[in-house]
Design an enzyme around this catalytic site. Structure first.
Site, PDB file in Angstrom:
ATOM      1  N   GLU A  76      -0.595  -9.128  -0.658  1.00 42.03           N
ATOM      2  CA  GLU A  76      -2.128  -9.365  -0.386  1.00 42.03           C
ATOM      3  C   GLU A  76      -2.884  -9.293  -1.668  1.00 42.03           C
ATOM      4  O   GLU A  76      -3.744 -10.098  -1.772  1.00 42.03           O
ATOM      5  CB  GLU A  76      -2.466  -8.291   0.505  1.00 42.03           C
ATOM      6  CG  GLU A  76      -1.842  -8.601   1.911  1.00 42.03           C
ATOM      7  CD  GLU A  76      -2.027  -7.623   2.855  1.00 42.03           C
ATOM      8  OE1 GLU A  76      -1.542  -6.477   2.680  1.00 42.03           O
ATOM      9  OE2 GLU A  76      -2.838  -7.574   3.980  1.00 42.03           O
ATOM     10  N   GLU A  92       4.626  -5.064   7.245  1.00 43.67           N
ATOM     11  CA  GLU A  92       4.171  -4.069   7.798  1.00 43.67           C
ATOM     12  C   GLU A  92       4.680  -3.770   9.069  1.00 43.67           C
ATOM     13  O   GLU A  92       4.419  -2.792  10.001  1.00 43.67           O
ATOM     14  CB  GLU A  92       2.539  -4.104   7.745  1.00 43.67           C
ATOM     15  CG  GLU A  92       1.839  -4.191   6.622  1.00 43.67           C
ATOM     16  CD  GLU A  92       2.075  -5.525   5.736  1.00 43.67           C
ATOM     17  OE1 GLU A  92       2.502  -6.356   6.183  1.00 43.67           O
ATOM     18  OE2 GLU A  92       1.299  -5.490   4.645  1.00 43.67           O
ATOM     19  N   GLY A 122       0.673  -5.005   1.074  1.00 44.79           N
ATOM     20  CA  GLY A 122      -0.486  -5.197   0.182  1.00 44.79           C
ATOM     21  C   GLY A 122      -0.224  -5.450  -1.199  1.00 44.79           C
ATOM     22  O   GLY A 122      -1.229  -6.220  -2.170  1.00 44.79           O
ATOM     23  N   ALA A 126       1.055  -1.134   0.085  1.00 43.34           N
ATOM     24  CA  ALA A 126      -0.098   0.002  -0.182  1.00 43.34           C
ATOM     25  C   ALA A 126       0.882   1.151   0.132  1.00 43.34           C
ATOM     26  O   ALA A 126       1.832   1.258   0.472  1.00 43.34           O
ATOM     27  CB  ALA A 126      -0.829  -0.050   1.230  1.00 43.34           C
TER      28      ALA A 126
HETATM   29  N1  CAA Z   1       4.548   3.163  -0.620  1.00 40.59           N
HETATM   30  C1  CAA Z   1       5.126   4.480  -1.170  1.00 40.59           C
HETATM   31  N2  CAA Z   1       6.046   4.557  -1.694  1.00 40.59           N
HETATM   32  C2  CAA Z   1       6.949   3.506  -1.990  1.00 40.59           C
HETATM   33  C3  CAA Z   1       6.410   2.334  -1.537  1.00 40.59           C
HETATM   34  C4  CAA Z   1       5.290   2.166  -0.663  1.00 40.59           C
HETATM   35  N3  CAA Z   1       4.866   0.898  -0.353  1.00 40.59           N
HETATM   36  N4  CAA Z   1       7.575   1.306  -1.808  1.00 40.59           N
HETATM   37  C5  CAA Z   1       8.476   2.301  -2.623  1.00 40.59           C
HETATM   38  N5  CAA Z   1       8.125   3.470  -2.566  1.00 40.59           N
HETATM   39  C6  CAA Z   1       8.662   4.464  -3.317  1.00 40.59           C
HETATM   40  C7  CAA Z   1       9.907   4.820  -2.585  1.00 40.59           C
HETATM   41  O1  CAA Z   1       9.685   5.714  -1.517  1.00 40.59           O
HETATM   42  C8  CAA Z   1      10.933   5.365  -3.496  1.00 40.59           C
HETATM   43  O2  CAA Z   1      10.375   6.575  -3.893  1.00 40.59           O
HETATM   44  P1  CAA Z   1      11.361   8.152  -3.891  1.00 40.59           P
HETATM   45  O3  CAA Z   1      12.468   7.755  -5.054  1.00 40.59           O
HETATM   46  O4  CAA Z   1      10.532   9.189  -4.227  1.00 40.59           O
HETATM   47  O5  CAA Z   1      11.914   8.013  -2.528  1.00 40.59           O
HETATM   48  C9  CAA Z   1      10.547   4.350  -4.791  1.00 40.59           C
HETATM   49  O6  CAA Z   1       9.312   3.793  -4.577  1.00 40.59           O
HETATM   50  C10 CAA Z   1      11.692   3.490  -4.955  1.00 40.59           C
HETATM   51  O7  CAA Z   1      11.723   2.798  -3.890  1.00 40.59           O
HETATM   52  P2  CAA Z   1      13.345   2.673  -3.056  1.00 40.59           P
HETATM   53  O8  CAA Z   1      14.142   3.648  -3.599  1.00 40.59           O
HETATM   54  O9  CAA Z   1      12.842   2.303  -1.564  1.00 40.59           O
HETATM   55  O10 CAA Z   1      13.716   1.241  -3.768  1.00 40.59           O
HETATM   56  P3  CAA Z   1      14.707   0.095  -3.231  1.00 40.59           P
HETATM   57  O11 CAA Z   1      15.099  -0.794  -4.358  1.00 40.59           O
HETATM   58  O12 CAA Z   1      15.910   0.744  -2.285  1.00 40.59           O
HETATM   59  O13 CAA Z   1      13.901  -0.652  -2.155  1.00 40.59           O
HETATM   60  C11 CAA Z   1      11.963  -1.753  -1.260  1.00 40.59           C
HETATM   61  C12 CAA Z   1      12.836  -1.452  -2.655  1.00 40.59           C
HETATM   62  C13 CAA Z   1      12.766  -2.943  -0.257  1.00 40.59           C
HETATM   63  C14 CAA Z   1      10.871  -2.515  -2.011  1.00 40.59           C
HETATM   64  C15 CAA Z   1      11.549  -0.666  -0.735  1.00 40.59           C
HETATM   65  O14 CAA Z   1      11.012   0.343  -1.450  1.00 40.59           O
HETATM   66  C16 CAA Z   1      10.382  -0.831   0.482  1.00 40.59           C
HETATM   67  O15 CAA Z   1      10.883  -1.227   1.675  1.00 40.59           O
HETATM   68  N6  CAA Z   1       9.384  -0.475   0.298  1.00 40.59           N
HETATM   69  C17 CAA Z   1       8.332  -0.635   1.324  1.00 40.59           C
HETATM   70  C18 CAA Z   1       7.782  -1.906   1.366  1.00 40.59           C
HETATM   71  C19 CAA Z   1       6.627  -2.044   2.432  1.00 40.59           C
HETATM   72  O16 CAA Z   1       6.794  -1.639   3.825  1.00 40.59           O
HETATM   73  N7  CAA Z   1       5.484  -2.399   2.023  1.00 40.59           N
HETATM   74  C20 CAA Z   1       4.313  -2.557   2.795  1.00 40.59           C
HETATM   75  C21 CAA Z   1       3.562  -0.948   2.975  1.00 40.59           C
HETATM   76  S1  CAA Z   1       2.254  -1.294   4.128  1.00 40.59           S
HETATM   77  C22 CAA Z   1       0.994  -2.243   3.301  1.00 40.59           C
HETATM   78  O17 CAA Z   1       1.099  -2.848   2.382  1.00 40.59           O
HETATM   79  C23 CAA Z   1      -0.227  -2.142   4.330  1.00 40.59           C
HETATM   80  C24 CAA Z   1      -1.173  -3.427   3.938  1.00 40.59           C
HETATM   81  O18 CAA Z   1      -1.006  -4.353   4.379  1.00 40.59           O
HETATM   82  C25 CAA Z   1      -2.188  -3.049   2.937  1.00 40.59           C
END
Ligand code: CAA
Length: 258
Positions: free
Chosen positions: A112, A132, A109, A66
Protein backbone atom coordinates in the site's frame (compact mmCIF):
# COMPACT_ATOMS: atom_id res chain seq x y z
CA UNK A 1 18.87 17.25 9.70
CA UNK A 2 16.82 15.58 12.44
CA UNK A 3 17.96 12.15 13.62
CA UNK A 4 15.56 9.32 12.86
CA UNK A 5 15.31 5.85 14.45
CA UNK A 6 13.52 3.85 11.79
CA UNK A 7 14.67 5.39 8.53
CA UNK A 8 17.86 6.61 6.87
CA UNK A 9 17.69 9.95 5.11
CA UNK A 10 19.99 11.31 2.45
CA UNK A 11 19.99 14.08 -0.14
CA UNK A 12 21.90 13.57 -3.40
CA UNK A 13 21.71 16.59 -5.66
CA UNK A 14 18.02 17.34 -6.15
CA UNK A 15 16.86 13.90 -5.00
CA UNK A 16 15.74 13.09 -1.45
CA UNK A 17 16.24 9.48 -0.35
CA UNK A 18 14.28 7.73 2.40
CA UNK A 19 15.40 4.20 3.30
CA UNK A 20 13.12 2.22 5.62
CA UNK A 21 15.40 0.75 8.25
CA UNK A 22 13.84 -1.72 10.68
CA UNK A 23 15.73 -4.84 9.55
CA UNK A 24 14.69 -6.76 12.68
CA UNK A 25 11.04 -6.52 11.54
CA UNK A 26 11.44 -6.60 7.73
CA UNK A 27 10.69 -2.86 7.79
CA UNK A 28 7.23 -3.35 9.30
CA UNK A 29 5.52 0.03 9.41
CA UNK A 30 4.99 1.04 13.02
CA UNK A 31 3.71 4.39 14.24
CA UNK A 32 7.17 5.80 14.75
CA UNK A 33 8.24 4.90 11.21
CA UNK A 34 5.08 6.46 9.81
CA UNK A 35 5.73 9.73 11.66
CA UNK A 36 9.37 9.78 10.61
CA UNK A 37 8.65 9.07 6.94
CA UNK A 38 5.88 11.66 6.84
CA UNK A 39 8.07 14.22 8.63
CA UNK A 40 11.01 13.94 6.26
CA UNK A 41 8.85 13.55 3.15
CA UNK A 42 6.94 16.71 4.06
CA UNK A 43 10.22 18.58 4.53
CA UNK A 44 11.47 17.38 1.15
CA UNK A 45 8.16 18.39 -0.41
CA UNK A 46 8.46 21.92 0.95
CA UNK A 47 12.03 22.29 -0.33
CA UNK A 48 12.30 23.64 -3.90
CA UNK A 49 15.83 22.20 -3.95
CA UNK A 50 14.28 18.71 -4.06
CA UNK A 51 12.67 17.64 -7.32
CA UNK A 52 12.02 13.96 -6.63
CA UNK A 53 11.97 11.54 -3.70
CA UNK A 54 13.00 7.88 -3.62
CA UNK A 55 11.59 5.55 -0.96
CA UNK A 56 13.26 2.18 -0.61
CA UNK A 57 13.85 -0.65 1.85
CA UNK A 58 16.39 -3.45 2.02
CA UNK A 59 17.25 -6.28 -0.37
CA UNK A 60 14.99 -8.57 1.68
CA UNK A 61 12.01 -6.30 2.23
CA UNK A 62 10.62 -3.01 1.06
CA UNK A 63 8.18 -3.46 3.95
CA UNK A 64 6.39 -6.59 5.20
CA UNK A 65 3.29 -4.62 6.18
CA UNK A 66 1.97 -2.66 9.09
CA UNK A 67 3.54 -3.72 12.37
CA UNK A 68 1.35 -6.63 13.49
CA UNK A 69 2.84 -6.74 16.99
CA UNK A 70 2.04 -3.06 17.53
CA UNK A 71 -1.58 -3.51 16.37
CA UNK A 72 -2.41 -6.89 17.86
CA UNK A 73 -3.98 -5.77 21.16
CA UNK A 74 -5.75 -2.67 19.96
CA UNK A 75 -9.51 -2.27 19.99
CA UNK A 76 -11.53 -0.83 17.15
CA UNK A 77 -12.00 2.28 19.26
CA UNK A 78 -8.20 2.64 19.69
CA UNK A 79 -7.74 2.42 15.93
CA UNK A 80 -10.37 5.10 15.35
CA UNK A 81 -9.29 7.49 18.11
CA UNK A 82 -5.60 7.39 17.25
CA UNK A 83 -6.38 7.35 13.51
CA UNK A 84 -3.81 4.57 13.33
CA UNK A 85 -2.73 4.96 9.69
CA UNK A 86 -3.94 8.56 9.31
CA UNK A 87 -0.47 10.06 8.80
CA UNK A 88 -0.03 8.17 5.55
CA UNK A 89 -2.67 10.38 3.89
CA UNK A 90 -0.16 13.24 4.12
CA UNK A 91 2.47 11.11 2.43
CA UNK A 92 0.07 10.15 -0.37
CA UNK A 93 -0.73 13.83 -0.94
CA UNK A 94 2.85 15.00 -1.61
CA UNK A 95 3.20 16.94 -4.82
CA UNK A 96 6.86 16.07 -5.34
CA UNK A 97 7.06 12.85 -7.37
CA UNK A 98 7.90 9.82 -5.23
CA UNK A 99 9.53 6.71 -6.64
CA UNK A 100 9.16 3.46 -4.71
CA UNK A 101 12.22 1.24 -5.28
CA UNK A 102 10.99 -2.18 -4.19
CA UNK A 103 13.12 -5.27 -3.56
CA UNK A 104 11.90 -8.31 -1.62
CA UNK A 105 8.60 -8.24 0.25
CA UNK A 106 6.07 -5.47 -0.31
CA UNK A 107 3.17 -6.92 1.65
CA UNK A 108 0.06 -5.40 3.19
CA UNK A 109 0.94 -1.85 4.22
CA UNK A 110 4.23 -2.25 2.30
CA UNK A 111 2.37 -2.81 -0.96
CA UNK A 112 0.00 0.00 0.00
CA UNK A 113 2.92 2.36 0.70
CA UNK A 114 4.36 1.56 -2.74
CA UNK A 115 0.97 2.35 -4.27
CA UNK A 116 0.98 5.78 -2.59
CA UNK A 117 4.05 6.58 -4.69
CA UNK A 118 3.92 7.89 -8.26
CA UNK A 119 6.24 5.34 -9.84
CA UNK A 120 6.99 1.80 -8.64
CA UNK A 121 10.32 0.32 -9.72
CA UNK A 122 10.60 -3.34 -8.82
CA UNK A 123 13.69 -5.50 -8.49
CA UNK A 124 13.21 -8.94 -10.00
CA UNK A 125 13.18 -10.22 -6.39
CA UNK A 126 10.12 -8.15 -5.44
CA UNK A 127 6.99 -9.88 -4.14
CA UNK A 128 3.74 -8.01 -3.72
CA UNK A 129 0.66 -9.05 -1.79
CA UNK A 130 -2.19 -8.05 0.50
CA UNK A 131 -2.16 -10.91 3.03
CA UNK A 132 -4.37 -9.21 5.64
CA UNK A 133 -7.11 -11.88 5.39
CA UNK A 134 -4.59 -14.31 6.88
CA UNK A 135 -4.69 -12.12 10.01
CA UNK A 136 -8.47 -11.81 10.16
CA UNK A 137 -8.53 -8.26 8.78
CA UNK A 138 -8.50 -6.51 5.41
CA UNK A 139 -6.14 -3.95 3.83
CA UNK A 140 -6.19 -0.77 5.90
CA UNK A 141 -3.85 1.69 4.17
CA UNK A 142 -5.70 1.96 0.87
CA UNK A 143 -5.12 -1.47 -0.67
CA UNK A 144 -8.74 -2.28 -1.44
CA UNK A 145 -9.08 0.97 -3.39
CA UNK A 146 -5.68 1.61 -4.97
CA UNK A 147 -5.04 -2.00 -5.95
CA UNK A 148 -8.38 -2.17 -7.80
CA UNK A 149 -7.43 0.98 -9.72
CA UNK A 150 -3.92 -0.34 -10.42
CA UNK A 151 -4.64 -3.90 -11.54
CA UNK A 152 -8.42 -4.06 -12.05
CA UNK A 153 -11.11 -5.64 -9.86
CA UNK A 154 -10.46 -9.30 -10.68
CA UNK A 155 -6.71 -9.40 -10.06
CA UNK A 156 -7.23 -7.26 -6.94
CA UNK A 157 -9.89 -9.64 -5.61
CA UNK A 158 -7.61 -12.61 -6.34
CA UNK A 159 -4.82 -11.04 -4.26
CA UNK A 160 -6.94 -9.63 -1.45
CA UNK A 161 -9.20 -12.65 -0.97
CA UNK A 162 -6.49 -15.34 -1.15
CA UNK A 163 -3.69 -13.34 0.48
CA UNK A 164 -1.23 -14.83 -2.02
CA UNK A 165 1.94 -13.07 -3.19
CA UNK A 166 2.75 -12.21 -6.79
CA UNK A 167 6.26 -11.93 -8.17
CA UNK A 168 7.71 -8.94 -10.02
CA UNK A 169 6.91 -10.34 -13.48
CA UNK A 170 3.24 -10.84 -12.62
CA UNK A 171 3.13 -7.41 -10.97
CA UNK A 172 4.48 -5.82 -14.13
CA UNK A 173 2.04 -7.76 -16.36
CA UNK A 174 -0.78 -6.59 -14.07
CA UNK A 175 0.16 -2.93 -14.29
CA UNK A 176 1.17 -2.58 -10.63
CA UNK A 177 4.79 -1.73 -11.33
CA UNK A 178 6.30 0.77 -13.76
CA UNK A 179 9.46 -1.23 -14.56
CA UNK A 180 11.25 -4.37 -13.38
CA UNK A 181 15.05 -4.30 -13.18
CA UNK A 182 17.72 -6.75 -11.97
CA UNK A 183 18.01 -6.46 -8.19
CA UNK A 184 21.59 -5.19 -8.39
CA UNK A 185 20.51 -2.26 -10.58
CA UNK A 186 17.49 -1.15 -8.53
CA UNK A 187 18.96 1.82 -6.68
CA UNK A 188 20.99 3.05 -9.65
CA UNK A 189 17.87 2.91 -11.81
CA UNK A 190 15.76 4.63 -9.14
CA UNK A 191 18.37 7.38 -8.80
CA UNK A 192 18.51 7.84 -12.59
CA UNK A 193 14.71 8.11 -12.89
CA UNK A 194 14.58 10.52 -9.96
CA UNK A 195 17.33 12.73 -11.42
CA UNK A 196 15.61 12.74 -14.79
CA UNK A 197 12.41 14.01 -13.17
CA UNK A 198 14.22 16.45 -10.88
CA UNK A 199 15.84 18.15 -13.89
CA UNK A 200 12.44 19.27 -15.25
CA UNK A 201 10.61 22.47 -14.41
CA UNK A 202 9.01 22.00 -10.98
CA UNK A 203 5.76 23.84 -11.81
CA UNK A 204 5.10 21.43 -14.70
CA UNK A 205 5.99 18.43 -12.54
CA UNK A 206 3.66 19.62 -9.74
CA UNK A 207 0.96 20.15 -12.38
CA UNK A 208 1.53 16.66 -13.77
CA UNK A 209 1.28 14.93 -10.37
CA UNK A 210 -1.91 16.90 -9.63
CA UNK A 211 -3.68 15.83 -12.84
CA UNK A 212 -2.39 12.25 -12.55
CA UNK A 213 -3.83 12.08 -9.01
CA UNK A 214 -7.11 13.54 -10.26
CA UNK A 215 -7.31 10.82 -12.91
CA UNK A 216 -7.67 8.27 -10.09
CA UNK A 217 -10.62 10.07 -8.57
CA UNK A 218 -12.69 12.09 -10.99
CA UNK A 219 -14.91 11.42 -13.97
CA UNK A 220 -13.33 11.66 -17.43
CA UNK A 221 -15.16 14.91 -18.16
CA UNK A 222 -13.99 16.52 -14.90
CA UNK A 223 -10.45 15.29 -15.39
CA UNK A 224 -10.28 16.65 -18.94
CA UNK A 225 -11.62 20.01 -17.75
CA UNK A 226 -8.96 20.15 -15.01
CA UNK A 227 -6.22 19.18 -17.45
CA UNK A 228 -7.25 21.95 -19.86
CA UNK A 229 -7.09 24.58 -17.10
CA UNK A 230 -3.82 23.36 -15.65
CA UNK A 231 -2.27 23.09 -19.14
CA UNK A 232 -3.29 26.69 -19.89
CA UNK A 233 -1.97 27.96 -16.56
CA UNK A 234 1.53 26.69 -17.37
CA UNK A 235 1.69 29.20 -20.24
CA UNK A 236 2.09 31.91 -17.59
CA UNK A 237 5.38 30.40 -16.37
CA UNK A 238 8.86 31.47 -17.44
CA UNK A 239 9.77 27.82 -17.79
CA UNK A 240 7.17 27.25 -20.52
CA UNK A 241 8.69 30.15 -22.49
CA UNK A 242 12.19 28.82 -21.86
CA UNK A 243 11.26 25.20 -22.71
CA UNK A 244 9.67 26.14 -26.02
CA UNK A 245 12.39 28.66 -26.93
CA UNK A 246 15.04 26.02 -26.21
CA UNK A 247 13.23 23.62 -28.53
CA UNK A 248 13.14 26.21 -31.33
CA UNK A 249 16.82 27.13 -30.76
CA UNK A 250 17.82 23.45 -30.64
CA UNK A 251 19.47 23.66 -27.20
CA UNK A 252 18.84 22.18 -23.76
CA UNK A 253 16.29 24.10 -21.66
CA UNK A 254 17.64 26.07 -18.69
CA UNK A 255 14.62 25.95 -16.42
CA UNK A 256 14.51 28.60 -13.73
CA UNK A 257 12.32 26.60 -11.34
CA UNK A 258 14.24 23.45 -10.67
N1 CAA B 1 4.83 -6.85 11.65
C1 CAA B 1 5.67 -7.09 12.67
N2 CAA B 1 6.75 -7.88 12.57
C2 CAA B 1 6.98 -8.47 11.38
C3 CAA B 1 6.15 -8.27 10.27
C4 CAA B 1 5.03 -7.41 10.43
N3 CAA B 1 4.19 -7.13 9.42
N4 CAA B 1 6.64 -9.00 9.23
C5 CAA B 1 7.75 -9.61 9.69
N5 CAA B 1 7.97 -9.29 10.98
C6 CAA B 1 9.06 -9.75 11.83
C7 CAA B 1 8.85 -11.19 12.26
O1 CAA B 1 7.96 -11.27 13.36
C8 CAA B 1 10.26 -11.61 12.60
O2 CAA B 1 10.59 -11.09 13.86
P1 CAA B 1 11.15 -12.10 15.03
O3 CAA B 1 12.43 -12.62 14.46
O4 CAA B 1 11.33 -11.19 16.20
O5 CAA B 1 10.13 -13.16 15.18
C9 CAA B 1 11.09 -10.84 11.56
O6 CAA B 1 10.26 -9.78 11.11
C10 CAA B 1 11.48 -11.69 10.38
O7 CAA B 1 10.30 -12.25 9.83
P2 CAA B 1 10.12 -13.84 9.60
O8 CAA B 1 10.93 -14.62 10.56
O9 CAA B 1 8.65 -14.12 9.59
O10 CAA B 1 10.75 -13.97 8.14
P3 CAA B 1 10.40 -15.05 7.03
O11 CAA B 1 11.44 -14.88 5.99
O12 CAA B 1 10.21 -16.39 7.64
O13 CAA B 1 8.97 -14.61 6.46
C11 CAA B 1 7.34 -13.03 5.63
C12 CAA B 1 8.83 -13.39 5.76
C13 CAA B 1 6.64 -14.05 4.71
C14 CAA B 1 7.26 -11.63 5.02
C15 CAA B 1 6.67 -13.05 7.04
O14 CAA B 1 7.47 -12.28 7.93
C16 CAA B 1 5.29 -12.51 7.07
O15 CAA B 1 4.36 -13.19 6.66
N6 CAA B 1 5.10 -11.25 7.58
C17 CAA B 1 3.81 -10.65 7.76
C18 CAA B 1 3.22 -10.20 6.43
C19 CAA B 1 1.85 -9.60 6.65
O16 CAA B 1 0.93 -10.27 7.09
N7 CAA B 1 1.69 -8.31 6.32
C20 CAA B 1 0.44 -7.59 6.51
C21 CAA B 1 0.46 -6.90 7.84
S1 CAA B 1 -1.13 -6.18 8.27
C22 CAA B 1 -1.21 -4.77 7.34
O17 CAA B 1 -0.30 -4.40 6.65
C23 CAA B 1 -2.48 -4.00 7.47
C24 CAA B 1 -2.62 -2.90 6.48
O18 CAA B 1 -3.24 -3.05 5.44
C25 CAA B 1 -2.06 -1.60 6.74
Amino acid sequence: MTEYDTILVDTRGRVGWITLNRPEALNALNGRLMHEVVDVATRFDADPGIGAIVVTGSDRAFAAGADIKEMEDKTGLDMVMEDHFGGWARFAALRTPVIAAVAGYALGGGCELAMMCDIILAADTARFGQPEVNLGVIPGMGGSQRLVRAVGPYKAADLILTGRMMDAAEAERSGLVSRVVPAGDLLTEAGAVAEQIAAKSLPSIYAATAVLDAAQETTLAEGLRLERHVFASLFDTEDQKEGMAAFREKRAAEFRHR
